[in-house]
Design a protein around this motif. Sequence first.
Motif, short mmCIF file in Angstrom:
data_model
loop_
_atom_site.label_atom_id
_atom_site.label_comp_id
_atom_site.label_asym_id
_atom_site.label_seq_id
_atom_site.Cartn_x
_atom_site.Cartn_y
_atom_site.Cartn_z
N ILE A 117 0.87 -1.18 0.00
CA ILE A 117 0.00 0.00 0.00
C ILE A 117 0.90 1.23 0.00
O ILE A 117 1.78 1.35 0.86
CB ILE A 117 -0.92 0.01 1.23
CG1 ILE A 117 -1.87 -1.18 1.19
CG2 ILE A 117 -1.69 1.31 1.33
CD1 ILE A 117 -2.82 -1.26 2.37
N PRO A 118 0.74 2.15 -0.95
CA PRO A 118 1.65 3.30 -1.03
C PRO A 118 1.53 4.22 0.19
O PRO A 118 0.47 4.33 0.80
CB PRO A 118 1.22 4.01 -2.32
CG PRO A 118 -0.17 3.53 -2.59
CD PRO A 118 -0.26 2.14 -2.04
N ASN A 119 2.62 4.89 0.51
CA ASN A 119 2.68 5.74 1.69
C ASN A 119 1.57 6.79 1.77
O ASN A 119 1.01 7.03 2.85
CB ASN A 119 4.04 6.44 1.77
CG ASN A 119 5.18 5.46 2.03
OD1 ASN A 119 4.95 4.29 2.32
ND2 ASN A 119 6.40 5.94 1.92
N PRO A 120 1.22 7.47 0.66
CA PRO A 120 0.18 8.51 0.76
C PRO A 120 -1.18 8.01 1.22
O PRO A 120 -2.02 8.82 1.68
CB PRO A 120 0.10 9.06 -0.67
CG PRO A 120 1.46 8.80 -1.25
CD PRO A 120 1.87 7.48 -0.67
N LEU A 121 -1.45 6.69 1.12
CA LEU A 121 -2.74 6.15 1.55
C LEU A 121 -2.78 5.85 3.05
O LEU A 121 -3.86 5.57 3.60
CB LEU A 121 -3.07 4.88 0.79
CG LEU A 121 -3.46 5.02 -0.69
CD1 LEU A 121 -3.83 3.65 -1.27
CD2 LEU A 121 -4.62 5.99 -0.86
N LEU A 122 -1.63 5.91 3.72
CA LEU A 122 -1.58 5.52 5.13
C LEU A 122 -2.51 6.33 6.04
O LEU A 122 -3.21 5.75 6.87
CB LEU A 122 -0.14 5.59 5.65
CG LEU A 122 0.63 4.26 5.64
CD1 LEU A 122 0.72 3.67 4.23
CD2 LEU A 122 2.04 4.43 6.21
N PRO A 123 -2.55 7.67 5.93
CA PRO A 123 -3.46 8.42 6.82
C PRO A 123 -4.91 8.00 6.70
O PRO A 123 -5.61 7.86 7.72
CB PRO A 123 -3.26 9.88 6.37
CG PRO A 123 -1.89 9.89 5.77
CD PRO A 123 -1.73 8.57 5.10
N ALA A 124 -5.37 7.75 5.47
CA ALA A 124 -6.77 7.36 5.27
C ALA A 124 -7.05 5.98 5.82
O ALA A 124 -8.06 5.75 6.50
CB ALA A 124 -7.11 7.43 3.78
N VAL A 125 -6.15 5.03 5.55
CA VAL A 125 -6.34 3.65 6.04
C VAL A 125 -6.26 3.60 7.56
O VAL A 125 -6.98 2.85 8.21
CB VAL A 125 -5.30 2.71 5.41
CG1 VAL A 125 -5.40 1.31 5.99
CG2 VAL A 125 -5.49 2.65 3.89
N TYR A 158 0.83 7.20 11.39
CA TYR A 158 -0.27 6.43 10.81
C TYR A 158 0.12 4.97 10.56
O TYR A 158 -0.75 4.16 10.19
CB TYR A 158 -0.70 7.06 9.47
CG TYR A 158 -0.91 8.55 9.55
CD1 TYR A 158 -2.02 9.08 10.20
CD2 TYR A 158 0.01 9.43 8.99
CE1 TYR A 158 -2.20 10.46 10.28
CE2 TYR A 158 -0.17 10.81 9.06
CZ TYR A 158 -1.27 11.31 9.71
OH TYR A 158 -1.45 12.66 9.79
N LEU A 159 1.39 4.65 10.75
CA LEU A 159 1.89 3.35 10.32
C LEU A 159 1.21 2.18 11.05
O LEU A 159 0.56 1.33 10.42
CB LEU A 159 3.40 3.29 10.53
CG LEU A 159 4.15 2.13 9.89
CD1 LEU A 159 3.88 2.05 8.40
CD2 LEU A 159 5.65 2.27 10.14
#
Length: 374
Positions: free
Chosen positions: A77-85, A130-131
């Motif tokens: 999963i790419p880094n920019p999607l981490l906050p949303a997930v 967010y990790l």
Amino acid sequence: MPSFLFISLLLSFIHFSFSLPSIGVTYSTTTTTASPPPDKISATISTLKIPNVRLPEADPSLIKAFAFTNTSLFLSIPNPLLPAVAANRSLALRWLYRHVLPFYPRSKITLISVGNAVLDSVAEQDFTPYLLPAMRNLHLALHELGIKKIPVSTTFSFFSTITTAFPPSSAEFQQPAGDLIIKPLLQFLEETNSSFLINLYPYNLYRLNSEIPVGFALFQDYPFNFRDDLVTGVRYFNLFDMMADSVLTAMAVMGYESVPVIVAETGWPSGGGEAGEVEANEAYAEMYLKGLVRHLKSGVGTPLKKDGVAEVYVYELMDHEGGNTDNNKVKGRKWGILTENMTRKFNVEFSSGVKNYGLMGIFLFLIAIFYAFP
């Protein structure tokens, strides 16, 4: 019944003992030029007999192309999607509905990395808060869908994570990330039977340290081509093992030495890069890959861990026009084992072999035969 039970246990032991680290390859589609069709990529992987493939972009058409091939897929999963997930489990479910559920288990998805080298991008954008929440949400979402055999982890870079590789016994996780981020993450990995993922490049460490002989980085058997850890008394014959044991030592310091380690990226460039990178050539790249594969297939593990690393992924499948951009932001390096037109550069056999236990293996086999036919 006792004889049958004994034989079953013995054969299970033999099967377990003969297992070797899986050797895979990364295929990245991040390029300005058109990528080959997914079916061609899948067919090429099968022809090369590469059992594992890492897909950093997790393109659904690529995942579909590997259906019924028995090739294990490592998605990211790419880094920019981490906050949303991290903020909403329904978004984790949405990602799974697009990238996993339509294809699994026909496509053999075996691992998902939530982000890649997050600590490297802290100066640009800090995804570290967010990790772990994102990893937890994805893990729970998988279980909610009844998928319990796909572990969740994240990938770190050696240089932004480990303090030193000289000597390995002195290695620790860099602070404050070690205590704040990595330690709770290791606890999560242990609880969920997942693995610690690390990008490990002897080439980059060799470039940073002029005292390292190039033969030591290339698995070459030269006289006096070794380095001793004076604290443990362990002798090292290649840089890869030193870096791997540095990771294992750092994990042991935190009490998580039992968590398996997967090398998510490694390789040696065959060209390109900055001016003066004379070691980035095809001869050295082939020496590194052949040495790496030979070392992994030998089954000796690393000096500190007889089982060694669980899996290794070579970066990467093919060159791209203008060169590949690696995680250290050096443009133009050519890391591929294939050229841009998908022809082979190196004669390297990636498929897993059989660990040779010599007389012990023969002895165990004869015992099994003796009990099977009294």
